[in-house]
Design an enzyme around this catalytic site. Sequence first.
Site, short mmCIF file in Angstrom:
data_model
loop_
_atom_site.label_atom_id
_atom_site.label_comp_id
_atom_site.label_asym_id
_atom_site.label_seq_id
_atom_site.Cartn_x
_atom_site.Cartn_y
_atom_site.Cartn_z
CB SER A 128 -0.95 0.07 1.24
OG SER A 128 -1.50 0.90 1.36
CE LYS A 154 -4.68 0.01 0.58
NZ LYS A 154 -5.16 -0.75 1.65
CE LYS A 156 -3.74 3.79 2.15
NZ LYS A 156 -5.11 3.45 2.94
CG ASP A 181 -7.48 2.62 1.00
OD1 ASP A 181 -9.06 2.95 1.10
OD2 ASP A 181 -7.15 1.79 1.87
CD GLU A 206 -8.62 -0.60 0.88
OE1 GLU A 206 -7.77 -1.08 0.08
OE2 GLU A 206 -8.60 -0.80 2.12
CG ASP A 231 -10.28 -0.61 5.30
OD1 ASP A 231 -10.59 -1.03 6.51
OD2 ASP A 231 -9.00 -0.18 5.20
CE LYS A 255 -6.94 -2.13 7.02
NZ LYS A 255 -7.24 -0.58 7.07
N GLY A 283 -4.11 -3.97 6.52
CA GLY A 283 -2.94 -3.69 7.46
C GLY A 283 -3.06 -2.48 8.08
O1 OSB Z 1 -6.92 1.97 4.67
O2 OSB Z 1 -5.88 -0.02 4.57
C1 OSB Z 1 -6.09 1.27 5.13
C2 OSB Z 1 -2.69 1.93 6.88
C3 OSB Z 1 -3.14 2.66 7.95
C4 OSB Z 1 -4.55 2.96 8.20
C5 OSB Z 1 -5.47 2.35 6.87
C6 OSB Z 1 -4.82 1.65 5.91
C7 OSB Z 1 -3.70 1.61 5.83
C8 OSB Z 1 -2.64 0.90 4.65
C9 OSB Z 1 -1.56 0.36 5.10
O3 OSB Z 1 -3.29 1.10 3.75
C10 OSB Z 1 -1.36 -0.84 4.87
C11 OSB Z 1 -0.17 -1.73 5.53
O4 OSB Z 1 0.88 -1.80 4.69
O5 OSB Z 1 -0.05 -2.03 6.72
MG MG Z 2 -8.10 0.89 3.59
#
Ligand code: OSB
Ligand code: MG
Length: 361
Positions: A128, A154, A156, A181, A206, A231, A255, A283
Amino acid sequence: MSAGLAAIELVRVRLPLKRSFRTSFGTSTNKECVLVRAIGADDAEGWGECTAMEAPRYSGEWNDGAWLVLRDHLIPATLAGQPTGVRGHPMAAAALEVALTDLELRAKGVSLASHLGGVRDRVPCGVSLGIEERIDDLLELVKRFLDAGYRRVKLKIEPGHDVEPVSAVRAAFPEAPLSVDANAAYTLETSDAILPLDDLALEYIEQPLPEDDLLGHIELQRRIASPICLDETITSARVARGAVELGACRIINVKLGRVGGLTEALRIHDLAREARVPLWVGGMLETGIGRAANVALASLPGFTLPGDTSASDRYFEHDVTEPFVVDADGMMAVPDGPGLGVVPVPDRLEAAVIDRVSVWP
Ligand code: OSB
Ligand code: MG
């Protein structure tokens, strides 16, 4: 659950992130979180990680709140062998549940993955990537992780950083498995801005809309061909069932913290599998403790898509455990030792600790 419990310790840690991580809700430069250490009568240990962050921006939980609800409510009730009676605070509750489960499984010599019903000894990994100011930096990062074997990248997004950077990545990597995302940054009304993403062959989009906007996601999913993956919205098996049956999403990110722990994650796994909705493990930039639990969960049969289960070195110079690694084929080994299969390395943990407190019965 309290049988054999001598005490429970909270350990707050801070690890510098190698690269700051920007999402639509804020920028993190450190990973700071609460670790739960369950101590058995015989000095045996069990560990869990609370996935809350420094500020309540991803969800309503945050580290200071998690510390207090664990110290003053969840842990005292657990040590007394009582139901906790706590509403909310799923990330805090999940950390405690994992620590108690780890303690119990270590005593039995059973790995968390096999306890949960895992069927794989390696899991496919995605990465991500945070929002970057410069598209060239983003392109370089995407290349680095694709070259390293990651099976999905992914990106952001947020209003103002969406169609342009994602189109540039798609143009540079025509065949790459990509997703985006938004962390709830659009509304149904403003989501017209991201409709062009529907032509970029994304694996999924996402959480485009606010977490409580089930109707909005249903409407948006009707308008676009790309699957919506939820999510933030998926806080329980009941919500997951509603979202799936009503067509608010076609994919679910699970999660452990967000859903309140292993038991609820298993319920979501079973109902999504029944409904043939693909799952992946999300994550929260976890240390090796939280990562071990995530990877064990990802070994279950319903987790068919690459998770945000990236290597420790994608986040940290020094993790608190031995580092998790991603092999050249984009796969990560599932720990097979008892419980989580990993423990904090004492001097690495000490270097990261910023606070601790013990709670006795
Ligand atoms: O939305 O998935 C998410 C990290 C912190 C809070 C929300 C998210 C994320 C990530 C990172 O996308 C995922 C990772 O590499 O742990
Ligand atoms: Mg997410």
